[in-house]
Design a protein around this motif. Structure first.
Motif, PDB file in Angstrom:
ATOM      1  N   ASP A   3      44.550  33.447  44.548  1.00 18.76           N
ATOM      2  CA  ASP A   3      44.119  32.746  45.754  1.00 18.76           C
ATOM      3  C   ASP A   3      42.605  32.686  45.882  1.00 18.76           C
ATOM      4  O   ASP A   3      42.079  31.982  46.750  1.00 18.76           O
ATOM      5  CB  ASP A   3      44.730  33.377  47.006  1.00 18.76           C
ATOM      6  CG  ASP A   3      44.252  34.802  47.254  1.00 18.76           C
ATOM      7  OD1 ASP A   3      43.550  35.368  46.396  1.00 18.76           O
ATOM      8  OD2 ASP A   3      44.594  35.362  48.316  1.00 18.76           O
ATOM      9  N   GLY A   4      41.900  33.420  45.048  1.00 12.85           N
ATOM     10  CA  GLY A   4      40.443  33.390  45.099  1.00 12.85           C
ATOM     11  C   GLY A   4      39.839  34.133  46.261  1.00 12.85           C
ATOM     12  O   GLY A   4      38.642  33.996  46.538  1.00 12.85           O
ATOM     13  N   VAL A   5      40.637  34.954  46.950  1.00  9.35           N
ATOM     14  CA  VAL A   5      40.160  35.697  48.120  1.00  9.35           C
ATOM     15  C   VAL A   5      40.349  37.202  47.940  1.00  9.35           C
ATOM     16  O   VAL A   5      39.418  37.982  48.136  1.00  9.35           O
ATOM     17  CB  VAL A   5      40.897  35.233  49.402  1.00  9.35           C
ATOM     18  CG1 VAL A   5      40.463  36.073  50.605  1.00  9.35           C
ATOM     19  CG2 VAL A   5      40.628  33.762  49.669  1.00  9.35           C
ATOM     20  N   HIS A   6      41.571  37.591  47.598  1.00 12.75           N
ATOM     21  CA  HIS A   6      41.902  39.021  47.525  1.00 12.75           C
ATOM     22  C   HIS A   6      41.567  39.604  46.157  1.00 12.75           C
ATOM     23  O   HIS A   6      41.580  38.907  45.147  1.00 12.75           O
ATOM     24  CB  HIS A   6      43.378  39.223  47.843  1.00 12.75           C
ATOM     25  CG  HIS A   6      43.741  38.826  49.235  1.00 12.75           C
ATOM     26  ND1 HIS A   6      44.323  37.611  49.548  1.00 12.75           N
ATOM     27  CD2 HIS A   6      43.579  39.484  50.414  1.00 12.75           C
ATOM     28  CE1 HIS A   6      44.505  37.539  50.850  1.00 12.75           C
ATOM     29  NE2 HIS A   6      44.069  38.656  51.404  1.00 12.75           N
ATOM     30  N   ALA A   7      41.295  40.903  46.166  1.00 13.23           N
ATOM     31  CA  ALA A   7      40.901  41.589  44.935  1.00 13.23           C
ATOM     32  C   ALA A   7      42.059  41.626  43.942  1.00 13.23           C
ATOM     33  O   ALA A   7      43.196  41.905  44.305  1.00 13.23           O
ATOM     34  CB  ALA A   7      40.438  43.009  45.258  1.00 13.23           C
ATOM     35  N   SER A   8      41.749  41.357  42.683  1.00  9.90           N
ATOM     36  CA  SER A   8      42.728  41.442  41.610  1.00  9.90           C
ATOM     37  C   SER A   8      42.872  42.889  41.143  1.00  9.90           C
ATOM     38  O   SER A   8      42.173  43.790  41.626  1.00  9.90           O
ATOM     39  CB  SER A   8      42.290  40.565  40.432  1.00  9.90           C
ATOM     40  OG  SER A   8      41.077  41.077  39.884  1.00  9.90           O
ATOM     41  N   ILE A   9      43.765  43.108  40.180  1.00  8.14           N
ATOM     42  CA  ILE A   9      43.904  44.445  39.602  1.00  8.14           C
ATOM     43  C   ILE A   9      42.579  44.891  39.007  1.00  8.14           C
ATOM     44  O   ILE A   9      42.124  46.012  39.230  1.00  8.14           O
ATOM     45  CB  ILE A   9      45.018  44.449  38.537  1.00  8.14           C
ATOM     46  CG1 ILE A   9      46.379  44.173  39.192  1.00  8.14           C
ATOM     47  CG2 ILE A   9      45.053  45.779  37.796  1.00  8.14           C
ATOM     48  CD1 ILE A   9      47.514  44.005  38.207  1.00  8.14           C
ATOM     49  N   ARG A  10      41.947  44.010  38.264  1.00  7.26           N
ATOM     50  CA  ARG A  10      40.634  44.333  37.679  1.00  7.26           C
ATOM     51  C   ARG A  10      39.601  44.565  38.780  1.00  7.26           C
ATOM     52  O   ARG A  10      38.757  45.474  38.682  1.00  7.26           O
ATOM     53  CB  ARG A  10      40.201  43.180  36.769  1.00  7.26           C
ATOM     54  CG  ARG A  10      38.751  43.232  36.307  1.00  7.26           C
ATOM     55  CD  ARG A  10      38.465  44.317  35.301  1.00  7.26           C
ATOM     56  NE  ARG A  10      37.074  44.315  34.911  1.00  7.26           N
ATOM     57  CZ  ARG A  10      36.546  43.501  33.981  1.00  7.26           C
ATOM     58  NH1 ARG A  10      37.328  42.616  33.340  1.00  7.26           N
ATOM     59  NH2 ARG A  10      35.276  43.560  33.665  1.00  7.26           N
ATOM     60  N   GLY A  11      39.676  43.761  39.835  1.00 10.32           N
ATOM     61  CA  GLY A  11      38.731  43.919  40.932  1.00 10.32           C
ATOM     62  C   GLY A  11      38.842  45.272  41.595  1.00 10.32           C
ATOM     63  O   GLY A  11      37.833  45.927  41.893  1.00 10.32           O
ATOM     64  N   ASN A  12      40.074  45.726  41.831  1.00  3.12           N
ATOM     65  CA  ASN A  12      40.269  47.038  42.444  1.00  3.12           C
ATOM     66  C   ASN A  12      39.782  48.164  41.548  1.00  3.12           C
ATOM     67  O   ASN A  12      39.194  49.145  42.017  1.00  3.12           O
ATOM     68  CB  ASN A  12      41.740  47.242  42.791  1.00  3.12           C
ATOM     69  CG  ASN A  12      42.151  46.495  44.044  1.00  3.12           C
ATOM     70  OD1 ASN A  12      41.406  46.447  45.016  1.00  3.12           O
ATOM     71  ND2 ASN A  12      43.327  45.893  44.021  1.00  3.12           N
ATOM     72  N   LYS A  13      40.021  48.039  40.250  1.00  2.00           N
ATOM     73  CA  LYS A  13      39.577  49.077  39.321  1.00  2.00           C
ATOM     74  C   LYS A  13      38.054  49.174  39.294  1.00  2.00           C
ATOM     75  O   LYS A  13      37.484  50.273  39.359  1.00  2.00           O
ATOM     76  CB  LYS A  13      40.118  48.796  37.920  1.00  2.00           C
ATOM     77  CG  LYS A  13      41.606  49.075  37.769  1.00  2.00           C
ATOM     78  CD  LYS A  13      42.074  48.828  36.337  1.00  2.00           C
ATOM     79  CE  LYS A  13      43.547  49.176  36.187  1.00  2.00           C
ATOM     80  NZ  LYS A  13      44.038  48.923  34.811  1.00  2.00           N
TER      81      LYS A  13
END
Length: 258
Positions: free
Chosen positions: A213-223
């Motif tokens: 969605d281009g808004v919420h953090a991805s798995i990589r983003g959270n890591k």
């Protein structure tokens, strides 16, 4: 009121139109499922970590909460310090600071948390909350957490630049970018005044750090987000506490010997 804040209010019609357009074309993703609390084994007295906040804590868009921010923070903190880490997540999609204060904190367990990480501010920003409203909501959230968990160390991350959020149109990102310093500056001041510690926003943010969605953090983003927070704030706090405990133990032994 600063000139940039005044300009953002003058551009409110642009924000409203672009915001509606963005919301209509952005897919709705579900919160994550799975464990909202757990324990990583290690040595020493356990670190008891509470992660409270918005959709990043709720794991929106990433399937399992084991890919979420709270789990990753706890896992990396345990690995970085060698300490046992007990963790709990309390996150909800679209949560603002005043919602966390009014609804979430009163329903948290009376557990003796040692560290609290807050993920909040972006929804206050996108909802166009004024500086005074953010100050009241976030300031009272800090007070509520410190009152309920007086021994806990509290951390909050500054907001990233809206221009780095893929789903936002250039116009919408520009208007929100005018208001981002208001959120960050007030947040920093409140942390310094009310017993918290602010953390810099995660550097080098790219498309890979967001869900579809281009808004919420991805798995990589959270890591990557968790690694940044652990390295800058959580691990140093735990290690300083450990070193201080060693000094205190040595002093106690010396006093007993005397």
């Amino acid at each position: 009121m600063s000139l940039t804040s005044l300009l953002s209010w003058a551009l409110f019609p642009l924000y409203a139109v672009e915001g509606i357009r963005t919301r209509l074309r952005t897919p709705r993703l579900r919160p994550g499922t799975g464990p909202y609390q757990g324990r990583f084994e290690g040595g020493g007295t356990p670190v008891r970590l509470l992660v409270i906040g918005d959709s990043s804590v709720a794991g929106v868009g990433i399937g399992s909460l084991e890919n979420g921010l709270a789990y990753q923070l706890a896992s990396m903190l345990a690995g970085r310090t060698g300490r046992t880490v007990e963790w709990r997540a309390a996150g909800f999609n679209s949560a603002t600071s005043n919602q966390l204060r009014e609804v979430v904190v009163p329903n948290l367990p009376s557990q003796d948390f040692t560290h609290i990480y807050i993920s909040v501010g972006f929804n206050d920003l996108k909802n166009f909350h004024s500086g005074p409203k953010w100050k009241k909501g976030f300031g009272e959230l800090l007070y509520a957490l410190k009152a309920k968990y007086p021994g806990a160390k509290v951390f909050w991350s500054c907001l990233m630049a809206p221009s780095g959020v893929p789903a936002l149109t250039p116009g919408l990102a520009f208007v929100l970018g005018l208001r981002q310093p208001v959120i960050n500056n007030i947040g920093k001041t409140l942390c310094e005044e009310r017993g918290g510690q602010w953390v810099t926003s995660m550097p080098d943010i790219g498309r890979v750090h967001f869900c579809e969605d281009g808004v919420h953090a991805s798995i990589r983003g959270n890591k990557d987000w968790a690694e940044h927070v652990v390295e800058e704030a959580l691990a140093p706090s735990v290690l300083r506490l450990e070193n201080q405990n060693e000094v205190d133990d040595e002093q106690d032994e010396m006093n007993r010997a005397l």
